[in-house]
Design a protein around this motif. Structure first.
Motif, PDB file in Angstrom:
ATOM      1  N   LEU A   1       0.468  19.540   3.802  1.00 57.13           N
ATOM      2  CA  LEU A   1       0.010  18.419   4.614  1.00 57.13           C
ATOM      3  C   LEU A   1      -0.862  18.859   5.786  1.00 57.13           C
ATOM      4  O   LEU A   1      -1.475  18.023   6.450  1.00 57.13           O
ATOM      5  N   VAL A   2      -0.911  20.156   6.032  1.00 58.63           N
ATOM      6  CA  VAL A   2      -1.660  20.663   7.188  1.00 58.63           C
ATOM      7  C   VAL A   2      -3.139  20.311   7.075  1.00 58.63           C
ATOM      8  O   VAL A   2      -3.774  19.866   8.036  1.00 58.63           O
ATOM      9  N   GLY A   3      -3.696  20.488   5.890  1.00 62.45           N
ATOM     10  CA  GLY A   3      -5.130  20.291   5.704  1.00 62.45           C
ATOM     11  C   GLY A   3      -5.593  18.894   6.047  1.00 62.45           C
ATOM     12  O   GLY A   3      -6.668  18.725   6.641  1.00 62.45           O
ATOM     13  N   GLU A   4      -4.802  17.881   5.711  1.00 64.91           N
ATOM     14  CA  GLU A   4      -5.242  16.513   5.960  1.00 64.91           C
ATOM     15  C   GLU A   4      -5.304  16.205   7.448  1.00 64.91           C
ATOM     16  O   GLU A   4      -6.167  15.450   7.904  1.00 64.91           O
ATOM     17  N   VAL A   5      -4.403  16.813   8.232  1.00 64.15           N
ATOM     18  CA  VAL A   5      -4.434  16.600   9.676  1.00 64.15           C
ATOM     19  C   VAL A   5      -5.588  17.378  10.313  1.00 64.15           C
ATOM     20  O   VAL A   5      -6.295  16.870  11.187  1.00 64.15           O
ATOM     21  N   LEU A   6      -5.802  18.601   9.867  1.00 70.48           N
ATOM     22  CA  LEU A   6      -6.914  19.386  10.412  1.00 70.48           C
ATOM     23  C   LEU A   6      -8.257  18.744  10.078  1.00 70.48           C
ATOM     24  O   LEU A   6      -9.209  18.835  10.867  1.00 70.48           O
ATOM     25  N   ALA A   7      -8.344  18.077   8.931  1.00 68.12           N
ATOM     26  CA  ALA A   7      -9.581  17.376   8.570  1.00 68.12           C
ATOM     27  C   ALA A   7      -9.892  16.275   9.579  1.00 68.12           C
ATOM     28  O   ALA A   7     -11.062  16.021   9.905  1.00 68.12           O
ATOM     29  N   VAL A   8      -8.843  15.620  10.086  1.00 68.61           N
ATOM     30  CA  VAL A   8      -9.037  14.589  11.100  1.00 68.61           C
ATOM     31  C   VAL A   8      -9.628  15.199  12.365  1.00 68.61           C
ATOM     32  O   VAL A   8     -10.548  14.635  12.972  1.00 68.61           O
ATOM     33  N   VAL A   9      -9.119  16.366  12.770  1.00 64.10           N
ATOM     34  CA  VAL A   9      -9.639  17.021  13.973  1.00 64.10           C
ATOM     35  C   VAL A   9     -11.103  17.405  13.779  1.00 64.10           C
ATOM     36  O   VAL A   9     -11.925  17.264  14.694  1.00 64.10           O
ATOM     37  N   ARG A  10     -11.455  17.868  12.590  1.00 64.84           N
ATOM     38  CA  ARG A  10     -12.866  18.179  12.304  1.00 64.84           C
ATOM     39  C   ARG A  10     -13.736  16.933  12.464  1.00 64.84           C
ATOM     40  O   ARG A  10     -14.837  16.988  13.034  1.00 64.84           O
ATOM     41  N   ASP A  11     -13.257  15.808  11.960  1.00 65.99           N
ATOM     42  CA  ASP A  11     -14.019  14.561  12.076  1.00 65.99           C
ATOM     43  C   ASP A  11     -14.174  14.150  13.535  1.00 65.99           C
ATOM     44  O   ASP A  11     -15.239  13.670  13.952  1.00 65.99           O
ATOM     45  N   LEU A  12     -13.115  14.329  14.331  1.00 62.24           N
ATOM     46  CA  LEU A  12     -13.194  14.002  15.754  1.00 62.24           C
ATOM     47  C   LEU A  12     -14.209  14.892  16.461  1.00 62.24           C
ATOM     48  O   LEU A  12     -14.945  14.439  17.345  1.00 62.24           O
ATOM     49  N   LYS A  13     -14.257  16.147  16.083  1.00 60.68           N
ATOM     50  CA  LYS A  13     -15.259  17.058  16.642  1.00 60.68           C
ATOM     51  C   LYS A  13     -16.659  16.563  16.308  1.00 60.68           C
ATOM     52  O   LYS A  13     -17.546  16.525  17.173  1.00 60.68           O
ATOM     53  N   ASP A  14     -16.859  16.166  15.065  1.00 58.20           N
ATOM     54  CA  ASP A  14     -18.166  15.656  14.649  1.00 58.20           C
ATOM     55  C   ASP A  14     -18.548  14.396  15.421  1.00 58.20           C
ATOM     56  O   ASP A  14     -19.731  14.126  15.643  1.00 58.20           O
ATOM     57  N   ASP A  15     -17.533  13.621  15.824  1.00 60.51           N
ATOM     58  CA  ASP A  15     -17.776  12.402  16.607  1.00 60.51           C
ATOM     59  C   ASP A  15     -18.034  12.696  18.080  1.00 60.51           C
ATOM     60  O   ASP A  15     -18.348  11.777  18.848  1.00 60.51           O
TER      61      ASP A  15
END
Length: 256
Positions: free
Chosen positions: A182-196
């Motif tokens: 489940l770690v990857g799905e949460v880290l993907a959210v952080v990547r998206d926030l960085k992009d935002d």
């Protein structure tokens, strides 16, 4: 050149000579830190090095013993500053999801905007639904926390922090309580926030993620920021022997 000026803006967060002790144990020792707008700062180091305490001090959840902290140029450690107002501008996501079990996802997310910020129900719910959709939870707004996976609960916790439109987002080991898959799905959210363009400070043991996503990496050891720089500098050419030993152990453990 300061960390903030190097990235083109006055710092969102600045900590100067911050000291924090619990009883006779000094946890932070003369910590200096600058976080530029729209950047990600990763705090790395062994457990007990002071990462979580630094984040709690940045949000005034812990009173500092010495030094000063500024948010957007305002000294928030000035005793005349309303700490509740400060906390409304700084979102925090902890290891534990801390969702209210008797409330639905939508109710958890809209509670603070409505009760603390006075946002009308319709507006708060519209923002919550939009954020849930963006984070892949658009169909879970009526679910209760016990019907969600750990990764989903952590994503809801992130949405809850974002719902109040924070200036700064603090993330404290947000994958520590998750099963590996489940770690990857949460880290993907952080990547998206960085992009935002969200300004974030995160304490993490996910070294590969820190190397990939962070604009600034700070290695803490014994409550001291022993080394700081870009991810390329800290992970590729660490200057301190203590940093090199820490990273060697990470590599040997297969975590980098």
């Amino acid at each position: 050149m300061s960390d903030a000026s190097a990235t083109g803006g006055s710092p969102v967060l600045r900590m100067e000579s911050v000291r924090k002790a619990f009883g006779g144990t000094v946890v932070l020792r003369d910590v200096d830190l600058e976080v530029a707008p729209h950047t990600v700062t990763a705090l790395i180091g062994a457990s007990g090095s002071g990462k979580s305490t630094l984040l709690r001090c940045a949000n005034l959840l812990e009173d500092i013993d010495d030094g000063a902290i500024w948010l957007d140029g305002e000294e928030i450690t000035d005793p005349r500053v309303d700490q509740d107002v400060v906390r409304r501008r700084v979102g925090v996501v902890f290891q534990a999801y801390n969702l209210f079990p008797h409330m639905t996802v939508l109710q958890n997310i809209t509670l603070a905007p409505r009760r603390v910020h006075g946002v009308p129900r319709a507006e708060a719910e519209a923002r919550a639904r939009d954020l849930l959709e963006r984070l892949g939870l658009g169909d879970r707004h009526d679910a209760y926390p016990d019907r969600l996976s750990g990764g989903q609960q952590q994503r809801v916790a992130i949405v809850r922090a974002l719902a109040v439109r924070p200036r700064l987002l603090l993330l404290d080991e947000i994958t520590a309580a998750l099963d590996p898959e489940l770690v990857g799905e949460v880290l993907a959210v952080v990547r998206d926030l960085k992009d935002d363009g969200m300004t974030m400070v995160l304490a993490t043991h996910e070294m590969g993620f820190a190397r990939d996503v962070a604009d600034q990496v700070c290695f803490l050891d014994g409550g001291v920021v022993l080394e700081r720089g870009t991810a390329e500098q800290v992970f590729g050419e660490p200057q301190q022997e203590r940093t090199r030993r820490f990273l060697r152990r990470i590599v040997e453990a297969g975590r980098l």
